[in-house]
Design a protein around this motif. Structure first.
Motif, PDB file in Angstrom:
ATOM      1  N   GLN A   1     110.668   6.290  62.374  1.00  0.00           N
ATOM      2  CA  GLN A   1     111.355   6.006  61.378  1.00  0.00           C
ATOM      3  C   GLN A   1     112.979   6.002  61.530  1.00  0.00           C
ATOM      4  N   ARG A   2     113.178   6.985  62.278  1.00  0.00           N
ATOM      5  CA  ARG A   2     114.758   7.085  62.585  1.00  0.00           C
ATOM      6  C   ARG A   2     115.105   6.016  63.441  1.00  0.00           C
ATOM      7  N   VAL A   3     114.354   5.658  64.440  1.00  0.00           N
ATOM      8  CA  VAL A   3     115.144   4.721  65.349  1.00  0.00           C
ATOM      9  C   VAL A   3     115.012   3.166  64.618  1.00  0.00           C
ATOM     10  N   LEU A   4     114.041   2.887  63.795  1.00  0.00           N
ATOM     11  CA  LEU A   4     113.934   1.718  62.831  1.00  0.00           C
ATOM     12  C   LEU A   4     115.128   1.694  61.982  1.00  0.00           C
ATOM     13  N   LYS A   5     115.370   2.638  61.360  1.00  0.00           N
ATOM     14  CA  LYS A   5     116.570   2.920  60.621  1.00  0.00           C
ATOM     15  C   LYS A   5     117.735   2.548  61.149  1.00  0.00           C
ATOM     16  N   ASN A   6     118.079   3.150  62.321  1.00  0.00           N
ATOM     17  CA  ASN A   6     119.278   3.074  62.997  1.00  0.00           C
ATOM     18  C   ASN A   6     119.578   1.600  63.322  1.00  0.00           C
ATOM     19  N   ILE A   7     118.121   0.751  63.700  1.00  0.00           N
ATOM     20  CA  ILE A   7     118.335  -0.660  64.331  1.00  0.00           C
ATOM     21  C   ILE A   7     118.601  -1.505  62.965  1.00  0.00           C
ATOM     22  N   LEU A   8     118.083  -1.281  61.938  1.00  0.00           N
ATOM     23  CA  LEU A   8     118.315  -1.901  60.745  1.00  0.00           C
ATOM     24  C   LEU A   8     119.701  -1.859  60.223  1.00  0.00           C
ATOM     25  N   ILE A   9     120.254  -0.701  60.283  1.00  0.00           N
ATOM     26  CA  ILE A   9     121.500  -0.194  59.771  1.00  0.00           C
ATOM     27  C   ILE A   9     122.601  -0.748  60.496  1.00  0.00           C
ATOM     28  N   GLU A  10     122.295  -0.922  61.750  1.00  0.00           N
ATOM     29  CA  GLU A  10     123.381  -1.572  62.501  1.00  0.00           C
ATOM     30  C   GLU A  10     123.557  -3.017  62.566  1.00  0.00           C
ATOM     31  N   VAL A  11     122.398  -3.624  62.325  1.00  0.00           N
ATOM     32  CA  VAL A  11     122.295  -5.062  62.015  1.00  0.00           C
ATOM     33  C   VAL A  11     123.523  -5.262  60.929  1.00  0.00           C
ATOM     34  N   PHE A  12     123.371  -4.607  59.779  1.00  0.00           N
ATOM     35  CA  PHE A  12     124.318  -4.548  58.718  1.00  0.00           C
ATOM     36  C   PHE A  12     125.551  -4.263  59.153  1.00  0.00           C
ATOM     37  N   GLU A  13     125.732  -3.100  59.966  1.00  0.00           N
ATOM     38  CA  GLU A  13     127.267  -2.899  60.127  1.00  0.00           C
ATOM     39  C   GLU A  13     127.825  -3.688  61.105  1.00  0.00           C
ATOM     40  N   LYS A  14     126.993  -4.497  61.921  1.00  0.00           N
ATOM     41  CA  LYS A  14     127.831  -5.662  62.769  1.00  0.00           C
ATOM     42  C   LYS A  14     128.317  -6.398  61.803  1.00  0.00           C
ATOM     43  N   ALA A  15     127.440  -6.964  60.549  1.00  0.00           N
ATOM     44  CA  ALA A  15     128.046  -7.861  59.647  1.00  0.00           C
ATOM     45  C   ALA A  15     129.065  -7.468  58.968  1.00  0.00           C
TER      46      ALA A  15
END
Ligand SMILES: Nc1nc2c(ncn2[C@@H]2O[C@H](COP(=O)(O)OP(=O)(O)OP(=O)(O)O)[C@@H](O)[C@H]2O)c(=O)[nH]1
Ligand SMILES: [Mg+2]
Length: 297
Positions: free
Chosen positions: A70-84
């Motif tokens: 759950q934590r790894v997935l959340k980090n991956i998704l948040i990172e996509v948006f942070e890059k944007a």
């Protein structure tokens, strides 16, 4: 809202919980997840990125429990948006008076309604907005904006059908500065997104207007099409931020994520209904929390 993508993540995490966390087993679950994500409007390259990042985390020994996943997935998704990145449209408007906003998007996505929503938002925040009907191509386009003008009481500037959209926009800018309008919302033509004339027309509008912000409007319900439109407009004239409409009726869920990843530009608002107040600032953390399952459930 976003039921399908949430179901994909939920199924993945639950299946993973019932196995021993071996690489082999996780790998096949990750493959399944990838397909489910693609079926939830996640663009292939985004699904691919998510699965390779998951596998990498597995290889690094970071995934030993359901909570880890759950934590790894959340980090991956948040990172996509942070890059944007993120943009506060009201701050952009305050910093650039008169602020010139150009709205882009194909027909039927909710562009005109969204312009009216943003105009109301600006007015509620102390601006004096002017809506500009620079779609001189399609019959009815000017009337649509006039109807919104009557309903909202926000003035609209129109040009003649068949006249040059860039010159309508130019005249509107002169008009706005002589009348004290401090925000211009410029509606452009939609048509089909593979139209070279449209590209040239939009390029000209952008050259003449020199907008402070170019907003692409896409309809979540069109799924992959919305993502293709994003690519198209970004390549044609550049996009600074995206508004995703019809999110109120949207179950697949993947469009905001795909847009952020593919354009590297923020989703700034979500349309959540037909009323003028049915516009919500797009909150990345809320979105990510919504599409990932609750650990308790
Ligand atoms: N449920 C829902 N409906 C919306 C939303 N945004 C727009 N609509 C509806 O979608 C329909 C099309 O909206 P328009 O604003 O006319 O779309 P457009 O892109 O300007 O379309 P054309 O100018 O006709 O090409 C209208 O019935 C709107 O009320 C939204 O966020 N949610
Ligand atoms: Mg319209």
């Amino acid at each position: 809202m976003f039921k399908r993508i949430k179901e994909a993540f939920k199924k993945f995490i639950e299946s993973a919980s019932s196995i021993i966390f071996s690489r082999e087993k996780l790998e096949s679950l990750i493959d399944e997840l990838k397909l489910e994500l693609v079926a939830s409007d996640v663009a292939y390259e985004v699904a691919e990125e998510i699965s390779s990042r998951l596998l990498k985390a597995v290889d690094e020994g970071l995934v030993r429990s359901r909570e880890d996943l759950q934590r790894v997935l959340k980090n991956i998704l948040i990172e996509v948006f942070e890059k944007a990145g993120s943009v506060d449209l009201l701050s952009v408007a305050r910093a650039n008076k008169p602020c010139k906003l150009v709205f882009l998007g194909v027909n039927g996505v909710g562009k005109t309604t969204t312009i009216a929503k943003i105009a109301v938002l600006l007015r509620d925040n102390g601006f004096k907005p002017l809506m500009v009907a620079a779609d001189t191509f399609r019959a009815g386009a000017q009337e649509q904006l006039k109807i919104h003008s009557e309903r909202t009481g926000i003035p609209v500037f129109t040009g003649k059908y068949g006249s040059d959209p860039a010159s309508v926009a130019f005249d509107a800018i002169q008009f706005a500065s002589s009348r004290g309008f401090d925000a211009l919302l410029i509606d452009t033509a939609g048509r089909m997104h593979v139209d070279i004339d449209l590209v040239n027309e939009l390029k000209k509008v952008v050259r003449v207007v020199k907008p402070h912000f170019k907003i692409l409007v896409v309809d979540a319900l069109t799924g992959n099409d919305a993502i293709e439109q994003a690519r198209f407009f970004n390549e044609a004239v550049g996009v600074d931020g995206v508004i995703v409409t019809k999110v109120d009726a949207y179950e697949q869920g993947g469009v905001p994520l795909s847009i952020a990843y593919i354009l590297g530009k923020p989703v700034i608002y979500a349309g959540v209904g037909q009323g003028y107040k049915d516009l919500k600032p797009f909150n990345v953390y809320e979105y990510v929390n919504r599409i990932l399952p609750d650990l308790e459930s």
